[in-house]
Enzyme design. Sequence first.
Site, PDB file in Angstrom:
ATOM      1  N   SER A   1       0.830  -1.192   0.000  1.00  0.00           N
ATOM      2  CA  SER A   1       0.000   0.000   0.000  1.00  0.00           C
ATOM      3  C   SER A   1       0.872   1.253   0.000  1.00  0.00           C
ATOM      4  O   SER A   1       1.676   1.438  -0.915  1.00  0.00           O
ATOM      5  CB  SER A   1      -0.975  -0.036   1.186  1.00  0.00           C
ATOM      6  OG  SER A   1      -2.006   0.913   1.019  1.00  0.00           O
TER       7      SER A   1
ATOM      8  N   GLU B   1      -9.322  -5.106  -3.884  1.00  0.00           N
ATOM      9  CA  GLU B   1      -8.655  -4.118  -3.045  1.00  0.00           C
ATOM     10  C   GLU B   1      -9.615  -3.141  -2.353  1.00  0.00           C
ATOM     11  O   GLU B   1      -9.543  -2.908  -1.145  1.00  0.00           O
ATOM     12  CB  GLU B   1      -7.684  -3.285  -3.903  1.00  0.00           C
ATOM     13  CG  GLU B   1      -6.554  -4.049  -4.543  1.00  0.00           C
ATOM     14  CD  GLU B   1      -5.356  -4.224  -3.632  1.00  0.00           C
ATOM     15  OE1 GLU B   1      -5.432  -3.861  -2.440  1.00  0.00           O
ATOM     16  OE2 GLU B   1      -4.337  -4.746  -4.119  1.00  0.00           O
TER      17      GLU B   1
ATOM     18  N   HIS C   1      -7.914  -5.418   0.365  1.00  0.00           N
ATOM     19  CA  HIS C   1      -6.647  -4.737   0.635  1.00  0.00           C
ATOM     20  C   HIS C   1      -6.063  -5.236   1.953  1.00  0.00           C
ATOM     21  O   HIS C   1      -6.780  -5.326   2.951  1.00  0.00           O
ATOM     22  CB  HIS C   1      -6.926  -3.239   0.713  1.00  0.00           C
ATOM     23  CG  HIS C   1      -5.727  -2.354   0.658  1.00  0.00           C
ATOM     24  ND1 HIS C   1      -4.872  -2.327  -0.421  1.00  0.00           N
ATOM     25  CD2 HIS C   1      -5.248  -1.426   1.537  1.00  0.00           C
ATOM     26  CE1 HIS C   1      -3.926  -1.418  -0.204  1.00  0.00           C
ATOM     27  NE2 HIS C   1      -4.137  -0.871   0.979  1.00  0.00           N
TER      28      HIS C   1
END
Length: 483
Positions: free
Chosen positions: A194, A320, A418
């Site tokens: 990320s 995600e 995610h």
Amino acid sequence: MTGMEHRIVEADRGKVRGVAKGEVISFRGIPYAASPVGELRFAPPQPHPGWTGVREAVHAGPAVPQAASRLERVMGTRVPDWNEDGSLTVNVHSPLRAVEGGAARPVLVWWHGGGFTSGSGGWDWYDGGRLAALGDMVVVTANYRVGPLGYLYLPEIGAANLGSQDQAAVLRWVRDNIASFGGDPRNVTVGGQSAGAYSALSLALDPQTTGLVSRVLLQSGPFGLPPQDPQNAAENAEAYLRLLDVPGGADAAKVLRALPVEQLLSAYGRFAGRLARPGNAAPPMYPVLGGPGVPRAWQRALADGALEGKGLLIGTTRDEATAFYAFDPRIQTLTSAGALAILTGQIGEQANEIYQRHAARLPQATPAQIFTAVQTDELFRNGSLQIADHHAAGGNATYVYQFDYQPAEDAHALGATHCAELPFLFNTFDAYPDSPMLGKPTAAERAMGHTFATAVAEFVTTGSVNDWLPYAPATAARIRHFG
């Protein structure tokens, strides 16, 4: 256990004592820079003054000051452990044989995510000991300043991409010290997830740090998010100062450095609330274009050949964006018209065509689910594939994955969301009790995690992955799926 439970290593600022567990010895909480307090708050990282005697490197240092993560409902909650003093530290996990004088091992420097607003390299989520043992390599995690302390843009007082400058300081610490911990400073993979992936790519592309990077591991990078425009960042800084009732100009530094850090965090939370818009996943403050560490956008840097010659392993999770929208009633109650209105504001006239394409692919999906799928592509997947396509087209070693694991019990329809791959990479499943994104993985799924982590370790140590065809541009069949 080999019988030796402790080991003393001499770093450039003093001696540290680590603790061995199995085949790995861990040195936690080693300062790589002076504490960012007093005159050093909102200042570039400065050398640590060092210490006398032997520093016990048993426990990770405190996190940098921060509020709770916005993804707590996805990943699980953390007990606050932050302290501004002593927060700029690294954690080094090394094969015991390497520290005892064996051959130097390849190094992975891995950055945590958290939207440039939260996170800590010392948390048990990211404990690198098992990965170091699996790959017979050195794993380094570190803290960097986040939120207003890391990304408030006031260059007139020295505050510009300070979190990015911290990360560059860590790479230089690794260059100067990792040999003492059994690592090879000439064989360093920089990776992260990320915001950490965003950071890793920036470090690999920046002329000031690219020479310290051999390979790049990019997990779920939000590459659809352009760096902050300097003018917009300056306007945000002015608005933040007004919330704090801090005057602008030269006096701002003195006042900001004297305020309680809790007051800085509280104002940042209020500022984030003012900026919040349905569907906007961008943090209030993050790296600024043209500032330290980000001299140019990644698209321009790639076109200029800045990543040439470096191996690349890059990937995303399948779903995600559910992490950001599954718990947001403003998104979950969207109509098609409402979804299109938000997307048009974000991506322009092509929004309708993109939305309809996803709707055709997902015939049973609600407008919220279609919107979320579009966001997954726009914020994460498209940019990752663009980077992979460009890199592979240049003849560079490139590997692409997609992580497809989703928990059997998925009450919030997170899917493969995610951050879902993190416990699988580090084999830290027990650090995520009651995490909705993880659920209760079976033995087969843990074995899949071992396969995923082994692939990452092979890439770090050799630059290739066994039994995995390198990626070819625009070739979906060359994307390796896990889960």
